[in-house]
Design a protein around this motif. Structure first.
Motif, short mmCIF file in Angstrom:
data_model
loop_
_atom_site.label_atom_id
_atom_site.label_comp_id
_atom_site.label_asym_id
_atom_site.label_seq_id
_atom_site.Cartn_x
_atom_site.Cartn_y
_atom_site.Cartn_z
N TYR A 4 0.83 -1.21 0.00
CA TYR A 4 0.00 0.00 0.00
C TYR A 4 0.87 1.25 0.00
CZ TYR A 4 0.70 1.27 4.93
OH TYR A 4 1.23 1.68 6.13
N VAL A 7 1.52 2.61 -3.42
CA VAL A 7 0.46 3.48 -3.94
C VAL A 7 0.61 4.89 -3.39
CG1 VAL A 7 -2.03 3.81 -4.16
CG2 VAL A 7 -1.09 1.50 -4.11
N GLY A 28 -8.60 3.90 -11.51
CA GLY A 28 -9.36 2.85 -10.84
C GLY A 28 -8.46 1.84 -10.16
N GLU A 29 -9.04 1.05 -9.28
CA GLU A 29 -8.28 0.04 -8.52
C GLU A 29 -7.52 -0.90 -9.45
OE1 GLU A 29 -10.59 -2.23 -5.84
OE2 GLU A 29 -11.18 -0.51 -4.60
N ARG A 30 -8.22 -1.40 -10.47
CA ARG A 30 -7.59 -2.37 -11.36
C ARG A 30 -6.40 -1.75 -12.09
NH1 ARG A 30 -11.34 -5.50 -15.50
NH2 ARG A 30 -12.01 -6.38 -13.49
N ALA A 33 -3.51 -1.27 -9.66
CA ALA A 33 -2.95 -2.56 -9.29
C ALA A 33 -2.05 -3.11 -10.40
CB ALA A 33 -4.06 -3.55 -8.97
N ARG A 40 -5.36 -5.74 -5.84
CA ARG A 40 -6.39 -4.73 -5.65
C ARG A 40 -6.68 -4.48 -4.17
NH1 ARG A 40 -11.16 -5.54 -10.04
NH2 ARG A 40 -11.87 -3.65 -8.96
N VAL A 43 -4.39 -1.86 -3.07
CA VAL A 43 -4.80 -0.54 -3.56
C VAL A 43 -5.93 0.01 -2.69
CG1 VAL A 43 -5.86 0.71 -5.48
CG2 VAL A 43 -4.09 -1.01 -5.93
N ARG A 44 -6.89 -0.84 -2.35
CA ARG A 44 -8.00 -0.39 -1.50
C ARG A 44 -7.48 0.08 -0.15
NH1 ARG A 44 -10.95 -4.50 -4.20
NH2 ARG A 44 -10.36 -6.08 -2.66
N ILE A 47 -6.01 3.50 -0.52
CA ILE A 47 -7.03 4.54 -0.69
C ILE A 47 -7.68 4.87 0.65
CG2 ILE A 47 -9.27 5.04 -1.74
CD1 ILE A 47 -8.29 3.52 -4.22
N THR A 58 -13.81 9.51 -1.19
CA THR A 58 -14.30 8.42 -2.03
C THR A 58 -15.82 8.37 -2.06
OG1 THR A 58 -14.24 6.82 -0.20
CG2 THR A 58 -12.26 7.03 -1.55
N GLY A 67 -15.56 6.83 -7.21
CA GLY A 67 -14.10 6.78 -7.21
C GLY A 67 -13.49 7.67 -6.15
#
Length: 230
Positions: A4, A7, A28-30, A33, A40, A43-44, A47, A58, A67
């Motif tokens: 993380y 990111v 986006g997450e994808r 990632a 993913r 990534v979450r 965020i 968000t 998003g």
């Protein structure tokens, strides 16, 4: 480095380079990632951290508002951090008082050298007008007092100082309110605080930096001394 954190570093670099701006959206997450070669869920997690830090906001779903959007809300995470450390007694109240004196006296000194703050001064005075009501409860008085001091700090024109002061005042509000019973005569104290607030504004409006800083210092230290907080 944890996934993380990759990111976070990526977002920091994009912000610094101007590739991301306020109001813009994170990929986006994808996409993130795949770009960073992580999962993913990582990534979450990143965020969620960015949201807690006040860097993104968000919204779920698939519409135009969904998003993670880049925002700038530094005072909220700083407030939470200060509250937690105050609760653990890691940050002594006296240290908070000294920090407030340092920041607010500087802000008052700077404000007194400016000639473009009259609208902001009038807004601060409007708060004081509301606080002049002798029947106002202590809790409401101190909420307005917090707003006044944040507004006062904003007069210096330094965004970071204003954000730090907002966090400090929010974090210590409960401690200030809990100290009211320690005051021998709240009504007399309130009268004194009102006069001190007006004296600060008068010094700023008169363009007297030294007096403005002195009035702020005396005001802050006097209250904490009377309330036996520091």
């Amino acid at each position: 480095m944890k996934n993380y954190e990759l990111v976070l570093s990526h977002v920091e670099a994009d912000l610094a380079a101007g590739r991301l701006r306020l109001g813009g959206r994170l990929p986006g997450e994808r996409a993130l990632a795949e770009q960073l070669g992580i999962s993913r869920p990582s990534v979450r997690e990143a965020i969620r951290v960015l949201e807690a830090l006040g860097v993104v906001r968000t919204a779920v779903g698939s519409g135009p508002d969904a998003g993670a959007v880049i925002v700038a809300e530094p005072s909220s995470p700083m407030t939470s951090l200060l509250r937690l450390h105050l609760a653990t007694n890691h940050l002594p109240i006296r240290d908070i008082v000294q920090t407030r004196v340092l920041l607010e006296s500087w802000a008052a000194r700077e404000a007194a050298t400016r000639t473009d703050v009259e609208p902001e001064l009038q807004a601060a005075e409007a708060l004081l007008d509301t606080m002049d009501d002798p029947s106002i409860p202590p809790e409401d008085f101190h909420l307005l007092d917090a707003e006044f001091h944040v507004a006062l700090s904003g007069l210096a024109g330094n965004v970071l100082i204003a954000a730090v002061m907002s966090s400090l005042r929010s974090a210590i509000h409960g401690y200030v309110l809990a100290a009211v019973p320690n005051l021998p005569d709240w009504d007399a104290t309130a009268i004194g605080l009102r006069a001190e607030h007006r004296a600060i504004i008068a010094a700023i409006r008169a363009g007297d930096p030294t007096r403005a800083a002195t009035e702020v210092t005396s005001h802050i230290e006097g209250f904490y001394r009377a309330a036996r907080l520091g």
